[in-house]
Design a protein around this motif. Structure first.
Motif, PDB file in Angstrom:
ATOM      1  N   PRO A  13       4.486  -2.246  12.361  1.00  0.00           N
ATOM      2  CA  PRO A  13       3.409  -3.096  11.845  1.00  0.00           C
ATOM      3  C   PRO A  13       3.859  -3.823  10.589  1.00  0.00           C
ATOM      4  N   THR A  14       3.374  -5.040  10.407  1.00  0.00           N
ATOM      5  CA  THR A  14       3.788  -5.862   9.268  1.00  0.00           C
ATOM      6  C   THR A  14       2.891  -5.687   8.054  1.00  0.00           C
ATOM      7  N   GLY A  15       1.806  -4.957   8.191  1.00  0.00           N
ATOM      8  CA  GLY A  15       0.915  -4.743   7.061  1.00  0.00           C
ATOM      9  C   GLY A  15      -0.173  -3.747   7.414  1.00  0.00           C
ATOM     10  N   PRO A  16      -0.970  -3.330   6.425  1.00  0.00           N
ATOM     11  CA  PRO A  16      -2.035  -2.352   6.674  1.00  0.00           C
ATOM     12  C   PRO A  16      -3.043  -2.796   7.732  1.00  0.00           C
ATOM     13  N   GLU A  18      -2.514  -4.626  10.367  1.00  0.00           N
ATOM     14  CA  GLU A  18      -1.958  -4.428  11.703  1.00  0.00           C
ATOM     15  C   GLU A  18      -1.897  -2.942  12.051  1.00  0.00           C
ATOM     16  N   VAL A  19      -1.624  -2.101  11.048  1.00  0.00           N
ATOM     17  CA  VAL A  19      -1.655  -0.659  11.279  1.00  0.00           C
ATOM     18  C   VAL A  19      -3.041  -0.244  11.755  1.00  0.00           C
ATOM     19  N   ARG A  20      -4.054  -0.726  11.056  1.00  0.00           N
ATOM     20  CA  ARG A  20      -5.439  -0.390  11.436  1.00  0.00           C
ATOM     21  C   ARG A  20      -5.731  -0.834  12.860  1.00  0.00           C
ATOM     22  N   ALA A  35      -5.067   3.366   6.209  1.00  0.00           N
ATOM     23  CA  ALA A  35      -4.250   2.291   6.784  1.00  0.00           C
ATOM     24  C   ALA A  35      -3.113   1.928   5.837  1.00  0.00           C
ATOM     25  N   CYS A  38      -0.485   4.793   5.805  1.00  0.00           N
ATOM     26  CA  CYS A  38       0.349   4.773   7.009  1.00  0.00           C
ATOM     27  C   CYS A  38       1.379   3.652   6.942  1.00  0.00           C
ATOM     28  N   PHE A  39       0.967   2.481   6.473  1.00  0.00           N
ATOM     29  CA  PHE A  39       1.917   1.373   6.367  1.00  0.00           C
ATOM     30  C   PHE A  39       3.038   1.703   5.386  1.00  0.00           C
ATOM     31  N   LYS A  43       7.033   1.905   5.894  1.00  0.00           N
ATOM     32  CA  LYS A  43       7.869   0.965   5.141  1.00  0.00           C
ATOM     33  C   LYS A  43       8.843   1.670   4.209  1.00  0.00           C
TER      34      LYS A  43
END
Length: 303
Positions: A13-16, A18-20, A35, A38-39, A43
């Motif tokens: 994922p490129t950011g929180p 997208e994680v969500r 979120a 997790c990101f 990273k």
């Protein structure tokens, strides 16, 4: 194995946000704080330390992360007395003995050669921690770390600092791409600050009504909205009582699933009492629950 500078796997994922989104696609709902945690774990190669009561979704987070990464989840269940041979690696002594006997039968007497063959990688049994280091990508779940002792905590801290392990007979094995690590604690005792400092921390609280209802609906789409609302309302009321073991979200899902299996589309006080065993696991808690005015609670939800 050599540790690479890249991420834990392809398609991260490129950011929180997208994680969500990707976690929610698996049925796991997260708030902003989780979120972001997790990101950052993905990273920065930092473990996530998840603490909270049992049944609030700590273990499920590791499973959901494994799904969005397309990686296996490797689980280490901690308990009192767990040691390195159970968590990291051990030697396959029966196979080593068979090899030794075969070598003797073949007339091999070179002691150095025999020793080198006995401690070959093929005789090494990889336990969860070593399997996670050797599997790229992977998600490592260290479950209920609060049940382990201080010595194991210290060992775990060292391993997670370098994502490597030294096996005297083989040398140092280092992960090419560190696993995503999720540690969980039910807070049966305090985990040392040194281990927590190595991690990103997130406290898992019991969700409010709207969020818990959304989780139940996501996990059990076949359950009627009315039944999901009633079950969630009753569980929320039970948590407000002085119970030995307040029910978690997992128990809410279990209760709704059990009622659905019975063919129920809505809940009344009599059925709720009859099925308390799906949500409460102590006799004292069940007795306290029977003292609640369940009819009034259900009426507040349009029963």
């Amino acid at each position: 194995m050599s540790r690479a500078a890249g991420g834990a796997g392809e398609g991260l994922p490129t950011g929180p946000d997208e994680v969500r989104t990707r976690l929610e696609e698996t049925g796991y709902l997260v708030d902003d704080g989780l979120a972001i945690a997790c990101f950052l774990a993905l990273k920065l190669h930092r473990p996530i330390f998840c603490e909270g009561d049992a049944g609030v979704g700590k273990t499920s987070l590791a499973s959901a992360l494994a799904q969005i990464l397309g990686a296996p989840m490797i689980r280490l269940q901690c308990y009192e007395g767990i040691d390195v041979s159970q968590a990291l690696y051990d030697w396959d002594f029966p196979r080593q003995l068979l090899h030794l006997r075969a070598a003797e039968a073949a007339g091999i007497t070179d002691a150095d050669r025999l020793e080198g063959e006995l401690y070959d990688r093929r005789f090494l049994v990889a336990r969860p921690l070593l399997r996670a280091l050797e599997t790229q990508p992977s998600v490592l779940l260290v479950d209920e770390v609060d049940r382990a002792d201080d010595e194991f905590e210290a060992f775990l801290l060292e391993l997670l600092s370098e994502y490597s392990v030294t096996i005297p007979e083989l040398g140092t094995l280092r992960s090419e791409s560190p696993p995503v690590v999720v540690l969980t604690s039910n807070r049966t005792r305090e985990v040392h600050d040194a281990l927590k400092r190595r991690c990103l921390y997130h406290w898992f609280d019991h969700p409010g009504f709207a969020r818990e209802l959304a989780i139940v609906r996501r996990r059990l789409p076949g359950v009627t909205l009315r039944l999901a609302e009633q079950v969630t309302a009753l569980v929320q009321a039970l948590r407000a009582e002085d119970l030995l073991k307040p029910p978690g979200v997992a128990e809410t899902i279990d209760w709704a699933e059990a009622l659905d299996a019975l063919g129920a589309t809505e809940l009344d006080a009599e059925l709720a009492v009859a099925t308390l065993g799906s949500v409460l696991k102590y006799r004292e808690d069940a007795e306290r629950a029977r003292g609640l005015d369940m009819t009034a609670i259900l009426a507040a939800r349009g029963a």
